[in-house]
Design an enzyme around this catalytic site. Structure first.
Site, PDB file in Angstrom:
ATOM      1  N   ARG A  42       0.817  -1.213   0.000  1.00 19.70           N
ATOM      2  CA  ARG A  42       0.000   0.000   0.000  1.00 19.70           C
ATOM      3  C   ARG A  42       0.852   1.265   0.000  1.00 19.70           C
ATOM      4  NH1 ARG A  42      -5.016  -1.169   4.235  1.00 19.70           N
ATOM      5  NH2 ARG A  42      -5.918  -2.948   3.110  1.00 19.70           N
ATOM      6  N   ASP A 150     -15.053   8.790  10.601  1.00 18.32           N
ATOM      7  CA  ASP A 150     -13.987   7.865  10.240  1.00 18.32           C
ATOM      8  C   ASP A 150     -12.700   8.668  10.139  1.00 18.32           C
ATOM      9  OD1 ASP A 150     -14.227   4.781   8.961  1.00 18.32           O
ATOM     10  OD2 ASP A 150     -12.340   5.816   8.553  1.00 18.32           O
TER      11      ASP A 150
END
Length: 280
Positions: A42, A150
């Site tokens: 990632r 979030d």
């Protein structure tokens, strides 16, 4: 040879340990050693974007040169997001069939405040909003609001846009699709967009669950924090659920994921069923 040496820039154990510490200190997330390859895959995109040679250079960039934008890219890269509409459906049945009728009987103020903590791409808060809107449809005196938070800015943008592929909407009935979504046409065929009637019930905010103080007032009726704490160690879980206990009003409810438990974490909540707890 370490698997993280293939297809690009190597990540040493020492570099991964530094990343583990940064993620834990800031996000409270315990990255297991088995996540090394995933994190490497990632983050390698960020190294290439910034033309950096290794992960130590990247960590130095975050510490010294970053204006905050890259750290958000880092957060987006290391956090995991998986959710569905009406996930763990039994909990929504209990919300509709038991908890909301209870609130209707006992609450003097005709309003309900709910927090979806770790809302990911929005399926959870929209599912909650549908449940409450259906229940209070013919009771206009009642008002409800949902705070959806979030840490990941990308999933929050997805949530706010409220556009979903038809394939993820299978848990909804035809009536719910018609009532709460607009069907895409032309180049948007195969997608649905949440109607404003539902969006207007939800406030989306970016929030780190491990801020010293939450910018949230208390007296919350229900907190959903499902499949979020599985990424935290015991100390961080204890810290988080103690905060939740303070923010919930007496008689408020906490919903956690099916694989989670408060045993040994917080003894103040009373377990009801289906991983639903109550503050008494």
């Amino acid at each position: 040879m370490d698997a993280t040496q293939f297809n690009g820039i190597e990540m040493s154990d020492a570099e991964f340990e530094k990343i583990q510490k940064l993620v834990y200190d800031y996000l409270g997330i315990h990255l297991k050693d088995t996540k090394k390859l995933m994190i490497r895959n990632r983050l390698i995109k960020r190294l290439r974007q910034l033309k950096l040679e290794d992960y130590n250079d990247y960590l130095e960039y975050l510490a010294v040169k970053d204006d905050g934008n890259e750290f958000q890219e880092f957060i987006n890269a290391v956090t995991t997001n998986k959710t569905d509409f009406f996930r763990e459906y039994k909990q929504f049945e209990i919300l509709r069939g038991e908890i909301l009728p209870e609130f209707e009987k006992i609450k003097n103020q005709k309003n309900i405040r709910i927090w979806s903590a770790g809302c990911s791409t929005g399926e959870e808060p929209y599912s909650i909003a549908i449940t409450l809107d259906e229940f209070f449809k013919n009771k206009p005196v009642w008002d409800f609001r949902i705070l959806a938070t979030d840490i990941n800015s990308q999933v929050l943008e997805h949530s706010q846009n409220g556009i979903y592929n038809e394939s993820v909407l299978s848990p909804l009935s035809k009536e719910q699709l018609s009532q709460y979504f607009l069907k895409g046409t032309g180049e948007n065929e195969g997608t649905y967009k949440v109607k404003e009637i539902l969006k207007n019930k939800i406030i989306f905010k970016q929030l780190n669950l491990f801020l010293p103080e939450f910018p949230i007032k208390g007296n919350i009726d229900i907190i959903f924090c499902r499949n979020v704490a599985i990424y935290f160690d015991k100390i961080k879980k204890q810290e988080l659920f103690a905060k939740y206990y303070q923010l919930l009003r007496s008689g408020g409810y906490l919903f956690i994921g099916h694989s989670e438990s408060l045993t040994g974490i917080n003894n103040n909540f009373v377990f009801l069923k289906n991983n639903i707890y109550k503050k008494v």
